[in-house]
Design an enzyme around this catalytic site. Structure first.
Site, short mmCIF file in Angstrom:
data_model
loop_
_atom_site.label_atom_id
_atom_site.label_comp_id
_atom_site.label_asym_id
_atom_site.label_seq_id
_atom_site.Cartn_x
_atom_site.Cartn_y
_atom_site.Cartn_z
N ASP A 13 -15.41 22.61 37.72
CA ASP A 13 -15.95 23.10 39.00
C ASP A 13 -15.22 24.35 39.47
OD1 ASP A 13 -17.62 23.09 41.18
OD2 ASP A 13 -16.54 21.54 42.27
N HIS A 30 -19.96 31.52 35.62
CA HIS A 30 -20.35 30.52 34.61
C HIS A 30 -19.98 31.02 33.21
CE1 HIS A 30 -22.15 28.15 37.67
NE2 HIS A 30 -23.16 28.96 37.91
N LEU A 124 -12.62 15.66 16.81
CA LEU A 124 -12.89 15.52 18.25
C LEU A 124 -14.37 15.30 18.53
CD1 LEU A 124 -11.96 15.97 21.29
CD2 LEU A 124 -12.57 18.36 20.92
C1 IPE Z 1 -20.39 18.92 39.78
O1 IPE Z 1 -20.12 20.09 40.48
C2 IPE Z 1 -21.32 19.20 38.64
C3 IPE Z 1 -20.78 20.03 37.55
C4 IPE Z 1 -19.56 20.49 37.46
C5 IPE Z 1 -21.72 20.31 36.50
P1 IPE Z 1 -20.95 20.52 41.76
O2 IPE Z 1 -20.42 21.83 42.21
O3 IPE Z 1 -22.40 20.46 41.46
O4 IPE Z 1 -20.61 19.36 42.80
P2 IPE Z 1 -20.63 19.36 44.38
O5 IPE Z 1 -22.00 19.78 44.80
O6 IPE Z 1 -19.60 20.30 44.85
O7 IPE Z 1 -20.31 17.95 44.75
C1 IPE Z 2 -19.41 24.43 38.27
O1 IPE Z 2 -19.17 25.53 39.09
C2 IPE Z 2 -20.53 24.68 37.29
C3 IPE Z 2 -21.78 23.96 37.58
C4 IPE Z 2 -21.96 23.11 38.56
C5 IPE Z 2 -22.89 24.23 36.69
P1 IPE Z 2 -19.98 25.75 40.44
O2 IPE Z 2 -21.20 26.56 40.12
O3 IPE Z 2 -20.25 24.46 41.11
O4 IPE Z 2 -18.96 26.63 41.28
P2 IPE Z 2 -18.63 26.47 42.82
O5 IPE Z 2 -18.29 25.04 43.06
O6 IPE Z 2 -19.85 26.89 43.57
O7 IPE Z 2 -17.47 27.38 43.05
MG MG Z 3 -19.23 23.36 42.45
#
Ligand code: IPE
Ligand code: IPE
Ligand code: MG
Length: 233
Positions: A13, A30, A124
């Site tokens: 995240d 990303h 792995l």
């Molecule tokens: C969780 O992250 C999903 C992934 C890392 C793929 P999100 O960014 O979607 O989660 P919330 O919305 O902050 O809970």
């Molecule tokens: C995690 O990073 C990747 C996915 C959920 C696909 P985010 O896109 O949630 O990044 P933040 O949380 O908005 O910084």
């Molecule tokens: Mg996120």
């Protein structure tokens, strides 16, 4: 020597915030996140971790703007296509959890190809959570038990934990020993709710694109200093 976790689950995240800090598009975050994944995968392999399950796309992520979803799908396709041969050479086995039927045929085909190519590998296990949500997984497991019942494939009406586990997407996996979530958020966001029952949780402020092999080692060290009691004394 302290025991290594056999199965590490990761909530990758913070890609969006990483990009924002640099005045870049979220997609750039990303993309950098994929680089971090590459490094973590390499380190996990080197450390002899058996299973690495990464949260790449949740059932809730479909609610993001169309342009971001498109960028994520492109990146996913590019990653699977571009990386599977190299992973195969490293004896890595690629698997997924989540409902893949929501993805484009093209993506589904590439994933199927990557799985087939690596399915005999003994190194792995790189397990990618795609269109994954724990509630959706449990719902599908219950439906599948009901299907078995209707087809006369079960004995008696009692349901055991073992039977439920056999119908989850993680049926061939041990429960995670360690969960790592980056970016400072302290929640599970519908990830592996059944399987995390006794997992050690490690949260770090580091945004996923900045997470390194060294950070993985740090999280493992923290895990190794925990006292896992499983309800006993
Ligand atoms: C969780 O992250 C999903 C992934 C890392 C793929 P999100 O960014 O979607 O989660 P919330 O919305 O902050 O809970
Ligand atoms: C995690 O990073 C990747 C996915 C959920 C696909 P985010 O896109 O949630 O990044 P933040 O949380 O908005 O910084
Ligand atoms: Mg996120």
């Amino acid at each position: 020597m302290k025991e290594m976790p056999k199965h590490i689950a990761v909530i990758m995240d913070g890609n969006g915030r990483w990009a924002k800090q640099r005045k870049k598009m979220r997609a750039a975050g990303h993309r950098q996140g994929v680089e971090a994944l590459r490094e973590v995968l390499e380190k996990a392999d080197e450390l002899g971790i058996r299973h690495l399950t990464v949260y790449a796309f949740s059932t809730e992520n479909w609610a993001r703007p169309k342009a971001e979803i498109k960028a994520l799908m492109l990146l996913l396709l590019e990653y699977i296509k571009g990386e599977s041969k190299a992973l195969h050479k490293k004896n890595v086995r690629i698997t997924t959890i989540g409902d893949l039927t929501s993805f484009d045929d093209k993506i589904q085909k590439e994933i199927a190809k990557a799985k087939a190519l690596t399915k005999e590998n003994t190194g792995l296990n790189f397990n990618i959570a795609l269109n994954y949500g724990a509630r959706d997984e449990i719902k599908r497991a219950v439906s599948s038990i009901i299907d078995d019942e209707r087809a006369g494939k079960r004995e008696g009406l009692a349901v055991s934990e073992e039977e439920i586990e056999k119908h989850l997407d993680t049926r061939n996996l041990p429960d995670p020993d360690l969960l790592i979530r980056t970016s400072g958020e302290m929640r599970l966001s519908n990830y592996l709710l059944w399987q995390l029952a006794y997992t050690e949780l490690v949260f770090t402020e580091t945004l996923w694109p900045d997470f390194t092999g060294k950070d993985l080692e740090e999280a493992i060290k923290e895990y190794q200093n925990r006292d896992r009691r499983f309800g006993k004394i």
